[in-house]
Motif scaffolding. Sequence first.
Motif, PDB file in Angstrom:
ATOM      1  N   VAL A 168     -52.968  20.163 -47.348  1.00 43.76           N
ATOM      2  CA  VAL A 168     -51.775  21.168 -47.164  1.00 43.76           C
ATOM      3  C   VAL A 168     -50.220  20.778 -47.289  1.00 43.76           C
ATOM      4  N   ASP A 169     -50.464  20.092 -48.254  1.00 44.64           N
ATOM      5  CA  ASP A 169     -48.869  19.409 -48.329  1.00 44.64           C
ATOM      6  C   ASP A 169     -47.521  20.844 -47.766  1.00 44.64           C
ATOM      7  N   VAL A 170     -46.447  20.482 -47.339  1.00 41.81           N
ATOM      8  CA  VAL A 170     -45.215  21.613 -47.014  1.00 41.81           C
ATOM      9  C   VAL A 170     -44.154  20.256 -47.106  1.00 41.81           C
ATOM     10  N   VAL A 181     -54.204  17.534 -42.994  1.00 44.82           N
ATOM     11  CA  VAL A 181     -55.325  16.809 -43.823  1.00 44.82           C
ATOM     12  C   VAL A 181     -56.739  16.824 -42.563  1.00 44.82           C
ATOM     13  N   GLY A 182     -58.173  17.067 -43.102  1.00 48.70           N
ATOM     14  CA  GLY A 182     -58.908  16.849 -41.978  1.00 48.70           C
ATOM     15  C   GLY A 182     -59.643  18.235 -41.961  1.00 48.70           C
ATOM     16  N   PHE A 183     -59.222  19.443 -42.518  1.00 50.39           N
ATOM     17  CA  PHE A 183     -59.425  21.032 -42.040  1.00 50.39           C
ATOM     18  C   PHE A 183     -60.151  20.959 -43.435  1.00 50.39           C
ATOM     19  N   GLY A 219     -52.843  33.368 -46.376  1.00 52.19           N
ATOM     20  CA  GLY A 219     -51.388  33.789 -46.458  1.00 52.19           C
ATOM     21  C   GLY A 219     -50.077  33.801 -45.168  1.00 52.19           C
ATOM     22  N   LYS A 220     -50.914  32.974 -43.770  1.00 50.22           N
ATOM     23  CA  LYS A 220     -49.502  33.059 -42.755  1.00 50.22           C
ATOM     24  C   LYS A 220     -49.151  31.706 -43.163  1.00 50.22           C
ATOM     25  N   ILE A 221     -49.367  30.878 -43.494  1.00 45.28           N
ATOM     26  CA  ILE A 221     -48.610  29.053 -43.718  1.00 45.28           C
ATOM     27  C   ILE A 221     -47.762  29.544 -44.246  1.00 45.28           C
TER      28      ILE A 221
END
Length: 235
Positions: A168-170, A181-183, A219-221
């Motif tokens: 995920v890039d935020v 990363v790593g998830f 969706g909570k990200i």
Amino acid sequence: MSAHAILTAEAHRDLRVRTEHGEALGDAVMCCIVVPDEFRKVQEEYPILFRLNAERDSFTALAMFGFQDGENLFLAGDRWDARMRPLAMEIQPFLIGATPNGATKQIHVDLASPRLGDGVRLFDEDGQPTPYLEHVAEQLGALDAGYQGAHDFFAALRRHELLEPLMVDVTTEDGSSNRLVGFHAIDEDRLAGLDAGALAELNDEGHLLPIFMAVASLGKIGALVERKNRRLRNG
């Protein structure tokens, strides 16, 4: 460094636990372990991701509180800004252990925890457990049962190849970047492609609901990103 001991009225009659929240009390963490039994409640507040322990070749599920080590975006001073906290956070500084033969479960306490001090008593004047300690014992029992059931849950995910690496890039409002990363996460395409027999099997085994709860939690990200932006705006 932790210092675990079996909790007894004889040795810990006067022990008290601080139940408030704060960085100094160990709440400044990016994530904590959760078990499938609590996914339904956890997903209402937190993203649920999975991480592979390469040494043990096993997965754990995690409720995410932030994007980097030591960052808890739900912690605001001495307040935890959510309607619930995962069991692994609620039961600190306690954990459950077993006798050498595994027949009897025991409550252990981390005597090095910063939560020990002025706070709620564990035993009354007669050495009987207080309502607080009884509640902790119930939570420990629920967490232990969840750990036991998690093995079959993760075995089912692997059997049906339902976990995929996730990055995920935020980018926050100040232009800074955060990368998870790593998830792993549930492979929604793979899930959608399962036949009726596989879905029925997962449902009969009690795994389908937590799978869908983990999917819904993603969706909570976005909400977590908003918490990050709000913290940046407020300094």
